[in-house]
Design a protein around this motif. Structure first.
Motif, short mmCIF file in Angstrom:
data_model
loop_
_atom_site.label_atom_id
_atom_site.label_comp_id
_atom_site.label_asym_id
_atom_site.label_seq_id
_atom_site.Cartn_x
_atom_site.Cartn_y
_atom_site.Cartn_z
N MET A 1 -29.31 -53.72 58.07
CA MET A 1 -28.43 -52.71 57.49
C MET A 1 -29.10 -51.99 56.32
N ASN A 2 -29.83 -52.76 55.49
CA ASN A 2 -30.50 -52.15 54.35
C ASN A 2 -31.57 -51.17 54.80
N ASN A 3 -32.33 -51.57 55.86
CA ASN A 3 -33.36 -50.68 56.38
C ASN A 3 -32.75 -49.40 56.96
N THR A 4 -31.61 -49.56 57.64
CA THR A 4 -30.93 -48.40 58.21
C THR A 4 -30.47 -47.45 57.11
N GLN A 5 -29.88 -48.01 56.05
CA GLN A 5 -29.41 -47.17 54.96
C GLN A 5 -30.56 -46.49 54.24
N ALA A 6 -31.69 -47.21 54.10
CA ALA A 6 -32.87 -46.62 53.46
C ALA A 6 -33.37 -45.43 54.26
N PHE A 7 -33.34 -45.56 55.60
CA PHE A 7 -33.75 -44.46 56.45
C PHE A 7 -32.81 -43.27 56.30
N VAL A 8 -31.50 -43.55 56.28
CA VAL A 8 -30.51 -42.48 56.13
C VAL A 8 -30.71 -41.76 54.80
N ASP A 9 -30.91 -42.54 53.74
CA ASP A 9 -31.11 -41.95 52.41
C ASP A 9 -32.37 -41.07 52.39
N TRP A 10 -33.45 -41.59 52.99
CA TRP A 10 -34.70 -40.82 53.01
C TRP A 10 -34.52 -39.53 53.80
N PHE A 11 -33.83 -39.64 54.94
CA PHE A 11 -33.67 -38.46 55.80
C PHE A 11 -32.86 -37.39 55.08
#
Length: 433
Positions: A1-11
């Motif tokens: 979940m943290n990796n997914t959120q980090a990707f969303v934030d970066w995008f």
């Protein structure tokens, strides 16, 4: 979940850069060392991604190590003078062999479309041609460079036509003369001349160096032309690249980037993140950004007085400003202070304050506010600060656009909380560094 959120934030954070680069023309220089690196396949994938995002790309490759390998295999000596190869008849055969081989490899990799690969579904056309007319470099300091050449002209119209069709243009470090001769050319110089001819928006040098480092071995994220000219203790290769970057910037290329081929995602990080990962040389022919001195007090006062009278800034006396002048940075244009900002740091809280950001009314819209902010951010990082905060009453939107987020007075350093003026009711914004 943290990796997914980090990707969303970066995008989400990268979206302004995606919009900004769409339709822009970028010249990318791939040295021979880049082509040989283990990271080259990832670099090609990222180039394909840039193409899919609507960025117009011209790739110019080098071939120095590959040429050297072929000379060694043939038992031939290599002759280099001032970091430029002296190309005799035998060396020219090695140059043609190496350039043709590299070109085929790049075209093959950009044609990759296997399932489960990053380029699956991509349809990329790579084009090239005799776009470069060359002339012999001639004799310099008594040295005859023979079949080493320099640019005589670039067929910018033909290159632009291919870019308009959505093609990636690939140019080898070779030029041709009207008499049918072939000349070997330094890739860095060829890239600079090509970028100028097609009026590129950016020029990127991708090679083994990670960028330019200062005396404390810290990466220098940004350099004005004036600052770049003052660099010393560079390797011959770095000096060659810096000289090309200075010339390109001086003649109209606003941004020249020097980044490493060793960092995974180096192109994406440089183009789509706020801090990048290399060194950017920018055109600053008329404006100089520098630390303020006591002689700038009058100019700063002239800038801030109108805003103080409107209540936008807290009033500062001349005496107060004189005691804090070392906290200020200014932008000077032809001897006139046209922008300023101040940095105050609170080491016990690892927080720094950005204050008094002002640009002259006649010089707004040239990203000078952003340059002041970048300077303050860089200085705050050097001081070990982890966050930058600002208090503002009327310019909240600008700070939000620069990555600041709303915060509470309780998040301010204790010392700043005690001095907070509740009658002004300034809004608090904080940005991570």
């Amino acid at each position: 979940m943290n990796n997914t959120q980090a990707f969303v934030d970066w995008f989400r954070q990268s979206s302004p850069y995606i919009h900004a680069h769409h339709g822009k023309t970028i010249v990318i220089t791939l040295t021979g060392e880049v082509v040989e690196s283990d990271n080259f396949r990832h670099i090609i994938h990222d180039i394909a991604l840039l193409n899919s995002l609507g960025i117009r790309l011209v790739l110019i490759h080098g071939a120095r190590p590959q040429i050297q390998q072929r000379l060694n295999l043939r038992g031939l000596e290599s002759h280099i003078h001032n970091n430029v190869r002296i190309t005799d008849v035998d060396a020219l055969e090695a140059v043609k062999d190496a350039s043709g081989s590299i070109r085929c490899s790049i075209e093959a990799m950009l044609s990759l479309g296997l399932p489960n690969s990053p380029m699956h579904g991509a349809t990329i056309r790579v084009t090239g041609g005799n776009y470069v007319t060359a002339k012999p470099m001639g004799v310099h300091q008594g040295v005859d460079f023979q079949h080493t050449g320099s640019v005589r002209s670039i067929n910018a119209e033909a290159i632009t036509q291919q870019l308009n069709c959505g093609d990636i243009v690939l140019i080898s470090p070779l030029g041709y003369s009207p008499t049918g001769e072939i000349f070997n050319m330094p890739a860095e110089d060829l890239a600079m001349q090509t970028a100028l001819a097609i009026k590129a928006d950016k020029l990127i040098y991708l090679d083994n160096s990670e960028g330019i480092f200062d005396a404390g071995n810290q990466l220098v994220a940004q350099l004005s032309i004036a600052e770049a000219k003052q660099l010393t203790a560079l390797s011959d290769h770095q000096q060659h690249v810096i000289n090309a970057a200075i010339e390109a910037s001086s003649q109209g290329i606003e941004r020249v980037h020097i980044i490493s081929n060793q960092i995974d995602g180096t192109l994406l990080r440089e183009l789509f993140t706020r801090d990048g990962c290399g060194t950017m040389v920018y055109a600053d022919s008329y404006d100089v950004t520098r630390k303020a001195s006591i002689n700038d007090v009058g100019g700063i006062l002239n800038l801030i007085r109108p805003l103080e009278q409107k209540g936008i800034l807290v009033r500062r006396s001349r005496e107060h400003l004189e005691t804090e002048i070392e906290q200020f940075v200014v932008i000077e244009r032809d001897g006139m202070v046209i922008g300023c900002a101040a940095l105050y740091h609170y080491p016990q809280d690892s927080l720094a304050e950005l204050a008094c950001v002002v640009t002259h009314p006649e010089y707004r819209g040239g990203e000078r506010g952003e340059r002041l902010l970048h300077w303050v951010e860089s200085e705050a990082k050097k001081l070990g600060m982890t966050q930058l905060f600002v208090l503002t009453t009327q310019t909240a939107h600008w700070f939000r656009e620069q990555g600041f987020e709303p915060a509470d007075t309780a998040q301010l350093p204790t010392q700043k909380q005690q001095l907070y003026n509740y009658q002004r009711n300034s809004k608090v914004f904080i940005k991570p560094l």
